[in-house]
Design an enzyme around this catalytic site. Structure first.
Site, PDB file in Angstrom:
ATOM      1  N   THR A  49      48.084 -76.606 -35.125  1.00 15.77           N
ATOM      2  CA  THR A  49      48.234 -75.940 -36.406  1.00 15.77           C
ATOM      3  C   THR A  49      47.018 -76.273 -37.255  1.00 15.77           C
ATOM      4  OG1 THR A  49      50.635 -75.897 -36.332  1.00 15.77           O
ATOM      5  CG2 THR A  49      49.636 -75.700 -38.492  1.00 15.77           C
ATOM      6  N   PHE A 104      45.449 -76.428 -40.950  1.00 15.14           N
ATOM      7  CA  PHE A 104      45.796 -76.537 -42.360  1.00 15.14           C
ATOM      8  C   PHE A 104      44.547 -76.342 -43.205  1.00 15.14           C
ATOM      9  CE2 PHE A 104      48.900 -78.920 -40.021  1.00 15.14           C
ATOM     10  CZ  PHE A 104      50.094 -78.754 -40.702  1.00 15.14           C
TER      11      PHE A 104
END
Lengths: 355, 355
Positions: free
Chosen positions: B256, B258
């Site tokens: 992921t 960010f």
């Protein structure tokens, strides 16, 4: 960029080069120690305590002692992880004071394993699913955590260390203000830590004990118009509940003491304490008699806690913390005499003193 | 203690003395930089990125690059904290991947502020209650997080950095085994990341999207005999639910990404990317035409994401990541030409590339 800034940055770069080299040299040495015959244990609590004490004693600043301690905890954590990643069980969920205690002691290069009860922490370490466990044992305002003491009595695990953690409590609620609050939920320990504040500011509010501060928040939210909870600021933020009052603990030095438990006897660090549990015969003066060997050998007792004995054989057991390591001659002598006098003595462990 | 062990420990002590001295010298220099005229900003993302890149490039080992990065992140964190403690908002609760992303980027000497929605993270930073925010923007398997893109379009905040976090998913349940599971709860993103695994191992199970993986666990526990949830291993441990299968994400490199958001324009680090959003006129070939300036100036595009435009003025907006800093001549030229061609161009920020 100004010349001054450039110059300072150049100096920092040279320092960073040195740090990089030294950190790796340190890790290589730590690895070599791991391969020395007989040194199969990754973590030597007495050695780490000595290092931290020395660093703080010699710290010239400007970094505060707390930063130095944390940085060296991390450095040792990463050097250790090069050999094995330690697994440390604690009373979860994450985001709690117990997790903070794990990180304060072990740094971040360990695997934290949250458990849902103190029993579960002991069990996880006993069964070898974690190398160490961290459990709360007493709070400076509210006293002993009985369940931990009971489990220490039964378990074969040793106390390998202690962690002191400052604990600050908040009153959190979605109510409009203090005047709207009719009941306060929290763990009995937390309610106890904030008694005076509650007596002064919410004398009429009902106090309801919950299983944990997290559960208290959930209970208070079910009836949020007139309910509040007492919890740490992190828990308040997690549930997005406004903080109505901060630092409401009666004693601003409010501290929770945690014990590190593991299947390891810790060697002397030079500044240690020893925890033990013993029983006294059921007659007047028995406890006084039992403590005589300590006085005789000039061993200070830093804590005495009584617990009802669950076994039914004795009426009470006593948990003692004494200064010094059980391998120090005067402590060893005092313990020998204690063993002769008491019906039952169990040494829970000797470990470095921390602050 | 053996002579060999003693010798190694003595060497480590001498290294620790040097580390102690150097860490404090570094902190003193960082403080001096804070007092140089015009250097009012505590955090210089481009400078920190350069330092980390240099340390990894020069790392001789045995400490892995990851340990070196983490240790220097902590060192910079404590040096910064000597001036000001930064507050960083993130998508809570604590114990989530977002908190890990904060710690990976900022170290532990910052105050993390968990928020209960992505909107709330933006709002907290916009209102000055936090210095920076950390929000998920895309997953390597499942693609963009739309809400973050929408908010980037509206907000005056800049993108100041990115954090890449490997994400591993587990199937967790109190059911006796896989065969007992009739339904699986999780956030839509997590369900998407584990599609193939679910197709293979639980083809008949109903997949139900929840607001978050935490909520999914709670929903699955309400009917635990035949329900499971997909979540990270930390969340599983927090709720004490057994892990039935680990690393079930379809791509083991599942990551992921960010973004760090803040009220700051980041200077070039030498290895940067620039994020922007733009609209294209509603005619065929319009997007292709818009991208021509990039090709013309040899600026690589690393990402193109379309989103329905909420304003109704344009039908779609496009989120682009391009290589290079907006202050680099060829990027600046390409952006100028883009601005002439597009109905709307907004630069979201230039920031150091990370891995």
């Amino acid at each position: 960029m100004g010349e001054e800034l450039k110059e300072y940055r150049g100096q920092i770069d040279r320092i960073d080069d040195d740090l990089l080299r030294l950190l790796n040299q340190r890790a290589a040495l730590a690895r070599k120690i791991g391969h020395v015959k007989g040194e199969s244990t990754v973590l030597r609590p007495e050695r780490e305590a000595q290092i931290l004490q020395r660093m703080v004693r010699n710290n010239p600043g400007p970094l505060p002692d707390q930063s130095i301690t944390q940085l060296f905890v991390e450095i040792m954590s990463h050097c250790r992880a090069l050999e094995t990643q330690l697994c440390v069980a604690y009373l979860g969920p994450s985001g709690t004071f117990s997790q903070e205690a794990v990180e304060k002691r072990f740094g971040h290069a360990v695997l934290g394993k949250p458990c849902n009860s103190i029993d579960d922490v002991f069990h996880t370490v006993e069964s070898g699913k974690a190398n160490y466990g961290v459990v709360p044992v007493e709070n400076s305002t509210e006293g002993a955590i009985g369940r931990t003491l009971d489990l220490l009595l039964q378990s074969h695990l040793k106390v390998c260390g202690e962690v002191m953690l400052p604990v600050h409590q908040c009153l959190i609620s979605r109510a409009a203000g203090l005047s709207a609050i009719k009941r306060v939920f929290s763990h009995a320990q937390s309610l106890g830590q904030c008694q005076s504040w509650l007596n002064t500011h919410l004398p009429a509010a009902e106090r309801i004990a919950a299983g944990s501060n997290t559960q208290a928040i959930l209970l208070s939210l079910e009836k949020h118009a007139d309910s509040a909870a007492i919890a740490g600021v992190m828990a308040a933020a997690n549930y997005d509940v406004p903080v109505l009052a901060e630092n409401i603990e009666d004693d601003p030095r409010n501290t929770t003491r945690f014990l590190v438990i593991g299947d390891q006897e810790v060697a002397p660090s030079g500044k240690d304490k020893t925890s033990l549990v013993m029983s006294a015969p059921n007659r007047s003066g028995a406890v006084y008699d039992l403590l005589a060997p300590l006085a005789r050998h000039d061993v200070s007792m830093t804590r005495l806690e009584s617990r009802p004995a669950r076994s039914g054989i004795w009426e009470y057991v006593f948990f003692l913390d004494i200064e010094g390591h059980q391998l120090e001659p005067k402590v060893a002598l005092a313990l020998d005499e204690l063993r002769q006098a008491a019906a039952f003595v169990k040494t829970l462990g000797s470990y470095p003193v921390t602050t």
